[in-house]
Design a protein around this motif. Sequence first.
Motif, mmCIF file in Angstrom:
data_model
loop_
_atom_site.group_PDB
_atom_site.id
_atom_site.type_symbol
_atom_site.label_atom_id
_atom_site.label_comp_id
_atom_site.label_asym_id
_atom_site.label_seq_id
_atom_site.Cartn_x
_atom_site.Cartn_y
_atom_site.Cartn_z
ATOM 1 N N ALA A 139 43.276 48.469 29.411
ATOM 2 C CA ALA A 139 43.810 48.174 30.906
ATOM 3 C C ALA A 139 43.742 46.700 31.053
ATOM 4 O O ALA A 139 44.497 46.345 31.736
ATOM 5 N N TYR A 140 42.954 45.841 30.572
ATOM 6 C CA TYR A 140 42.615 44.547 30.776
ATOM 7 C C TYR A 140 44.130 43.724 30.382
ATOM 8 O O TYR A 140 44.253 43.961 29.155
ATOM 9 N N PRO A 141 44.473 42.767 31.122
ATOM 10 C CA PRO A 141 45.600 42.140 30.453
ATOM 11 C C PRO A 141 45.098 40.969 29.382
ATOM 12 O O PRO A 141 43.958 40.792 29.422
ATOM 13 N N GLU A 142 46.103 41.061 28.554
ATOM 14 C CA GLU A 142 45.787 40.168 27.242
ATOM 15 C C GLU A 142 45.270 38.733 27.711
ATOM 16 O O GLU A 142 45.584 38.136 28.822
ATOM 17 N N ASP A 143 44.478 37.975 26.849
ATOM 18 C CA ASP A 143 43.728 36.890 27.176
ATOM 19 C C ASP A 143 42.856 36.705 28.252
ATOM 20 O O ASP A 143 42.467 35.707 28.776
ATOM 21 N N THR A 144 42.496 37.847 28.768
ATOM 22 C CA THR A 144 41.517 37.831 29.779
ATOM 23 C C THR A 144 40.122 38.078 29.180
ATOM 24 O O THR A 144 39.924 38.638 28.119
ATOM 25 N N ALA A 145 39.057 37.902 30.037
ATOM 26 C CA ALA A 145 37.580 38.036 29.607
ATOM 27 C C ALA A 145 37.489 39.605 29.153
ATOM 28 O O ALA A 145 36.761 40.082 28.321
#
Lengths: 451, 451
Positions: free
Chosen positions: B126-132
């Motif tokens: 669920a976390y957007p790409e390229d985030t921690a």
Amino acid sequence: MTNPLYLPELRGMLAENDAQGLREFCTALHPARTAEFMDGLTADESWRVLQHAELPLKAEIFCFFPEELQVEILEAIDRDEAARFVGDLPPDDRVDLLNEIKPKIVAELMPLVPVEERRDIQRLRAYPEDTAGAEMTTEFARLGEDCTVSKALEEIGRQAEELETIYYIYVVDNEDHLHGLVSARQLLSAMGNPETPIGQLMERDLVTVHVDDDREEVAQKVARYDLLAIPVVDDEHRMLGIITHDDVLDVMVEEAAEDAYRAAAMEPLQESYLGTPLMALTWKRGVWLTILFFAAQLTVWVLREGQGTLASVPWLVFFLPLVISTGGNSGSQSAALVITALTAGEIHLGDWWRVVRRELAMGFLLGGFLGVCGYFCALVAAPDQVSPTAALVLPITLVLVILWGTLAGSLLPMLFRRLGWDPALMSNPFVAGLNDLVGTVIYLNVAMAVL
Amino acid sequence: MTNPLYLPELRGMLAENDAQGLREFCTALHPARTAEFMDGLTADESWRVLQHAELPLKAEIFCFFPEELQVEILEAIDRDEAARFVGDLPPDDRVDLLNEIKPKIVAELMPLVPVEERRDIQRLRAYPEDTAGAEMTTEFARLGEDCTVSKALEEIGRQAEELETIYYIYVVDNEDHLHGLVSARQLLSAMGNPETPIGQLMERDLVTVHVDDDREEVAQKVARYDLLAIPVVDDEHRMLGIITHDDVLDVMVEEAAEDAYRAAAMEPLQESYLGTPLMALTWKRGVWLTILFFAAQLTVWVLREGQGTLASVPWLVFFLPLVISTGGNSGSQSAALVITALTAGEIHLGDWWRVVRRELAMGFLLGGFLGVCGYFCALVAAPDQVSPTAALVLPITLVLVILWGTLAGSLLPMLFRRLGWDPALMSNPFVAGLNDLVGTVIYLNVAMAVL
């Protein structure tokens, strides 16, 4: 997470000689953060604050100071004190630092450095810049094959304060030949069998680098094999030192910056942008700008030779920058693709024919498409001057300059690698300069042939 | 260090079902090397060899396979088997992998993955790409403050096989709020006092990243603070996962490649150069090449408007590419300097005036020097056509285009950063395109004014 101290308060504590407050300041935070909070203090103030930290914390905080400040401190303080402190710094960091200090002061310091550290410094300084030898530290955990798990744990607990990493323990014989590696992870898992000799646990298939290897190769190996540290060995597989993951990250950051400068036709900077003197910066730019300027005289000459054609067909000039920049852009793209793939080890010199075929295919596709666009652009841009036949100059030229761009952009970096040079040198400016020249030649010749 | 096995021998062992030989092959080497030696086997063969390794080694070797092979294996094998294996992979790696697998197959696999792992996968995806959040792994060593040194050592010894790193142990409360960090190094140093609670040893000043932070920021922090791993927290400082040093190295490699592509006006590649289909590669190049091509139509228009001047002073054309490329080169240099300094955190947006002053000063120095060169070049190149007064067009133009290049090259990346975009987007092609246009305008206007 935030620190209640500010520079005035630090200065206040220094003025009042508040030893307890300063000691707390030095120990409460991550050493890098302590160093950040001291940003703005003079060299003298920084050094006085640092007296309230004990070794090895004192050395750790110091290593997080900006390099200019480190140099200033070591050049300012009493030589005896400086020499002792140099002895306490990590072997790789102190060598980097000594390379920045005035040679005269280094000559004064060296005889005062404790003899063992002095020898270590001299050995490390002898390795050429950018090799594994110049990057490594000589302090690492080493044990013999017979050492048991419990003794090994005890030993690394004892050495924990002195070593940069205790998580990899290298198994060596009396002549320092490298035989294997035991990780702290393995030791901790084997705590239930404290009498097991570590020779039974150790991994024997180790990834190593040679002391003369380029640091970029070192970084690639550490990245590829997910290592915490990589051992550096000599021709006889004797272990000389290790390079740790944090130093590898620093190498990557530096190499990326160097590549960016080279791609823009500049000598890499040694210091920060604002820290580099204006004249030094101008020089680093000016050298290449001047070389490229005189290289561009070739284009002047080509255009002078073609002035008859240009005079009889004035609209040719309108498209000159367009033709040149399109060839240049396709060349930069090919160069970026091939350089990145070479650096990542995805392609090798033996693949040159596959690369050329791909690039030519792309050149035809891109050139064909933009050629069609160019044909109509020519008719639209100067309908009174350009006949449908004359407009054919543009598509033919565009296909040829794009093909040339893809060929030059892909083959030149491979040629540079073949010659042992850095392919990144070959990225933008050279390809671009060459494309200006070749693009102009192609354009004028196509024009003469068609018209 | 070298392996006596080759593909035919591996295939021979598979044909003979030589379980012992295959087990030895899987365990003798570093997992990355085992994977390299299998290069060339089909997906089916690779998977059959892998059956002779036990977990977690099986998963480790698998993670060192090229991504295409990983995808091929998981799509080919029995869904039940694939789902179980996905459950055994490290949390961050399996999420990356599932993003590459055909959505239809993922939909079939997910219900078969054990429930706990399935939830973990859904959360991470669920976390957007390229985030921690997208980069982190959710498996890390965690203990309470009251845990003693001896119990902590025992505990991490027990968990050693399952966790990516056991060298940092995070101290959390019952709601997972992050309170501190104890390193394995500290625990090993404190082995003499086994009953000390780790709350007394732990560091409280931790460097963390927020789950929404960009992965480039994460990499910069890990590099700056020399960390083995960095904890990822949410708004309430609850610990969600860690990002380890090896993943940070991979991020750096990927980001450097992306910047190189952008600098050459291309969409970054997702796969290797030779692995990307020709049409996809052509598209990634063609989009920008076409945009730049049509942007260059502005230059066509400017030159058409100036055709009167060009017709009456034919030698002006000789120097057109030279003027344009000199401005472009000085602009690329400024852009490379400012982008690198911004990325390294050496300069901030507030420094814009200092940067502009430096760039203008350099522009005057470089422009002045090349202007003088240009004046004499003009006289030498076409002595019959260029008068000493007319030749003044070149030095004036060169000073102006170089000043323009330094200004645009330094301010545009800062403007992009201000707008929240990647300053690297602003490097070569845009500055170059803009310089072509502005350079042409300056040249024609200076010529009209002087002549």
